[in-house]
Design an enzyme around this catalytic site. Sequence first.
Site, mmCIF file in Angstrom:
data_model
loop_
_atom_site.group_PDB
_atom_site.id
_atom_site.type_symbol
_atom_site.label_atom_id
_atom_site.label_comp_id
_atom_site.label_asym_id
_atom_site.label_seq_id
_atom_site.Cartn_x
_atom_site.Cartn_y
_atom_site.Cartn_z
ATOM 1 N N LYS A 15 0.829 -1.217 0.000
ATOM 2 C CA LYS A 15 0.000 0.000 0.000
ATOM 3 C C LYS A 15 0.860 1.262 0.000
ATOM 4 O O LYS A 15 0.546 2.241 -0.674
ATOM 5 C CB LYS A 15 -0.933 -0.007 1.224
ATOM 6 C CG LYS A 15 -1.892 -1.203 1.244
ATOM 7 C CD LYS A 15 -2.691 -1.261 2.532
ATOM 8 C CE LYS A 15 -1.871 -1.626 3.750
ATOM 9 N NZ LYS A 15 -1.321 -3.001 3.744
ATOM 10 N N HIS A 40 4.435 0.820 6.283
ATOM 11 C CA HIS A 40 4.273 1.035 4.844
ATOM 12 C C HIS A 40 5.614 1.455 4.244
ATOM 13 O O HIS A 40 6.153 2.501 4.590
ATOM 14 C CB HIS A 40 3.207 2.101 4.579
ATOM 15 C CG HIS A 40 1.827 1.647 4.985
ATOM 16 N ND1 HIS A 40 0.699 2.388 4.765
ATOM 17 C CD2 HIS A 40 1.413 0.502 5.580
ATOM 18 C CE1 HIS A 40 -0.364 1.707 5.216
ATOM 19 N NE2 HIS A 40 0.052 0.572 5.720
HETATM 20 P P1 GDP Z 1 2.272 -2.197 3.034
HETATM 21 O O1 GDP Z 1 2.164 -2.408 4.499
HETATM 22 O O2 GDP Z 1 1.052 -2.661 2.311
HETATM 23 O O3 GDP Z 1 2.657 -0.796 2.653
HETATM 24 O O4 GDP Z 1 3.461 -3.162 2.533
HETATM 25 P P2 GDP Z 1 4.892 -3.341 3.260
HETATM 26 O O5 GDP Z 1 5.708 -2.137 3.003
HETATM 27 O O6 GDP Z 1 4.722 -3.771 4.666
HETATM 28 O O7 GDP Z 1 5.433 -4.615 2.488
HETATM 29 C C1 GDP Z 1 5.641 -4.619 1.118
HETATM 30 C C2 GDP Z 1 7.121 -4.950 0.852
HETATM 31 O O8 GDP Z 1 7.292 -5.292 -0.498
HETATM 32 C C3 GDP Z 1 8.053 -3.770 1.079
HETATM 33 O O9 GDP Z 1 9.298 -4.249 1.502
HETATM 34 C C4 GDP Z 1 8.149 -3.146 -0.297
HETATM 35 O O10 GDP Z 1 9.355 -2.413 -0.483
HETATM 36 C C5 GDP Z 1 8.134 -4.357 -1.167
HETATM 37 N N1 GDP Z 1 7.512 -4.210 -2.482
HETATM 38 C C6 GDP Z 1 6.441 -3.477 -2.838
HETATM 39 N N2 GDP Z 1 6.104 -3.702 -4.119
HETATM 40 C C7 GDP Z 1 6.985 -4.616 -4.587
HETATM 41 C C8 GDP Z 1 7.148 -5.279 -5.840
HETATM 42 O O11 GDP Z 1 6.381 -5.111 -6.785
HETATM 43 N N3 GDP Z 1 8.165 -6.185 -5.929
HETATM 44 C C9 GDP Z 1 9.023 -6.426 -4.900
HETATM 45 N N4 GDP Z 1 9.988 -7.312 -5.079
HETATM 46 N N5 GDP Z 1 8.894 -5.814 -3.703
HETATM 47 C C10 GDP Z 1 7.885 -4.925 -3.547
HETATM 48 P P1 IMO Z 2 0.167 -2.916 7.183
HETATM 49 O O1 IMO Z 2 -0.595 -1.621 7.178
HETATM 50 C C1 IMO Z 2 0.319 -7.085 8.363
HETATM 51 C C2 IMO Z 2 -1.596 -8.150 12.127
HETATM 52 C C3 IMO Z 2 -0.709 -8.586 13.266
HETATM 53 C C4 IMO Z 2 -1.629 -9.515 14.000
HETATM 54 C C5 IMO Z 2 -2.994 -8.845 13.842
HETATM 55 C C6 IMO Z 2 -3.384 -7.963 15.015
HETATM 56 O O2 IMO Z 2 1.638 -2.745 7.196
HETATM 57 O O3 IMO Z 2 -0.305 -3.813 6.100
HETATM 58 P P2 IMO Z 2 -2.559 -5.655 16.002
HETATM 59 O O4 IMO Z 2 -1.187 -5.108 16.252
HETATM 60 O O5 IMO Z 2 -3.374 -4.847 15.063
HETATM 61 O O6 IMO Z 2 -3.275 -5.962 17.275
HETATM 62 O O7 IMO Z 2 -2.318 -7.086 15.316
HETATM 63 O O8 IMO Z 2 -2.894 -8.043 12.683
HETATM 64 N N1 IMO Z 2 -1.252 -6.832 11.559
HETATM 65 C C7 IMO Z 2 -0.666 -6.665 10.372
HETATM 66 N N2 IMO Z 2 -0.205 -7.583 9.492
HETATM 67 N N3 IMO Z 2 0.369 -5.758 8.074
HETATM 68 C C8 IMO Z 2 -0.112 -4.842 8.919
HETATM 69 O O9 IMO Z 2 -0.191 -3.550 8.615
HETATM 70 C C9 IMO Z 2 -0.626 -5.280 10.159
HETATM 71 N N4 IMO Z 2 -1.161 -4.657 11.228
HETATM 72 C C10 IMO Z 2 -1.543 -5.622 12.071
HETATM 73 O O10 IMO Z 2 0.456 -9.235 12.803
HETATM 74 O O11 IMO Z 2 -1.695 -10.747 13.357
HETATM 75 MG MG MG Z 3 3.242 -3.348 6.056
#
Ligand code: GDP
Ligand code: IMO
Ligand code: MG
Length: 421
Positions: A15, A40
């Site tokens: 995201k 994020h």
């Molecule tokens: P969010 O919580 O939804 O914002 O996602 P996160 O940042 O927690 O996890 C997504 C991970 O995948 C991060 O380490 C990003 O840098 C990485 N990422 C996002 N898009 C891509 C993609 O298209 N390919 C690869 N290899 N990594 C990606």
């Molecule tokens: P983003 O925005 C992935 C998961 C936790 C746990 C459950 C409850 O980066 O996608 P909490 O801390 O809310 O009480 O945890 O939800 N969890 C997530 N898993 N991405 C997240 O956020 C999360 N935020 C909470 O691992 O299973």
């Molecule tokens: Mg995340």
Amino acid sequence: MVDVLLGLQWGDEGKGKIADFLTPQYDVVCRFQGGPNAGHSLEFHGQKHVLNTIPSGIFHPGIQNLIGNGVVIDPVKLLAEISRVEAAGVDVAASLLISKKAHLILPTHRLLDQALENAKGATRIGSTLRGIGPAYKDKTGRTGLRIGDVTLPGFEQRYHAVAAFHKQNIEYLGLTDFDLDAMNAEFFAAVDGLRRFTQVDSEYWLHEQILAGRKILAEGAQGSMLDVDFGTYPYVTSSNTISGGACIGLGIAPRYIGKVSGIFKAYCTRVGEGPFPTELLDDTGEWLRKHGNEYGATTGRPRRCGWIDLVALKYAIMLSGVNELIMMKSDVLSSMSEIKAGIGYEDVDGTTDQIPFGIAQKDIKPVYQTFEGWQEDITTARNVETLPATLQTYVQFLEQFFRIKLRIISVGPSREQTIIQ
Ligand code: GDP
Ligand code: IMO
Ligand code: MG
């Protein structure tokens, strides 16, 4: 109008990357739920940034970023996050607004989270331990404190009354090894540190923006399968992560919601406990974790990995009225000779394409459809035509399956590794 961007799986879909990528099309970027449980990731100019509470539009000059009323704020964590973003050269005070109605996460909420998880033992949720659940519990239990309250008389007394009540509960649950005085001091120092950031009556402010024709992006946190009502309860977070959550978490009427974009990975991950029917506990799962670098952006925990789950995706799309899809991390699957997609669930009662009630108690086996993989590196592809034919076929299958256009294909973590079709 307000467009919504949200995760369709169990979080970490990407995201942050996409919100940052889309920000130039908007005037305002808002978070509407969750708190520092979110992590994020954004990547541009060779630098990676991780945001927890601040919206992912913050690195674009001239864009307003709003932390909405539906978010829970930990002042200690937010201040540290602001310092990191300021160190990257951003004038955060000029581009961040905070809703007065956003609830506060107190240090004792964090302790309660820990104490409750400890007490649950084998049935623990696998919470990020950021105090999210306890803070939302106080909000709905009508004992919460809001960030706007810090400017009202009697805030310190109210804080200490709530914290004292929490302390009793924490100790009752068997957690005694903490220094509350030190945590209180850190909390009040952070509250002071946040005073230079503008607090607004965000529902009025947003309404003015809408009437003035400004374009607003609401950035979801967590994922649809972690929604407190519709996720794999009780293994969920404590807020509404689906598109309806944006109305409540920002004070926006449904008629102002425009496009709803749903993000998913080309495979699937989950961090924490709870059902995950397409989870791979074998070498393939380990392979995905390694090649996808699947470790939590907030907690560093290894993420559980598995095949994409189209039953769960279809459900999430239905709940949020998604009308545009975004697929992430298809590059990670490069070099797999074949990939699978869960298209149904099978248990003792038969086969279904719906999420069964009580999924946490059921022993579900996914029904898979197999696709030919794409063997080449796609991280430098910048348009659909140059993607391998097998990936294009897979994209077409998904579009037909969901009857929704797959608008963006992400082929790497960086801003420019993004294909629009
Ligand atoms: P969010 O919580 O939804 O914002 O996602 P996160 O940042 O927690 O996890 C997504 C991970 O995948 C991060 O380490 C990003 O840098 C990485 N990422 C996002 N898009 C891509 C993609 O298209 N390919 C690869 N290899 N990594 C990606
Ligand atoms: P983003 O925005 C992935 C998961 C936790 C746990 C459950 C409850 O980066 O996608 P909490 O801390 O809310 O009480 O945890 O939800 N969890 C997530 N898993 N991405 C997240 O956020 C999360 N935020 C909470 O691992 O299973
Ligand atoms: Mg995340």
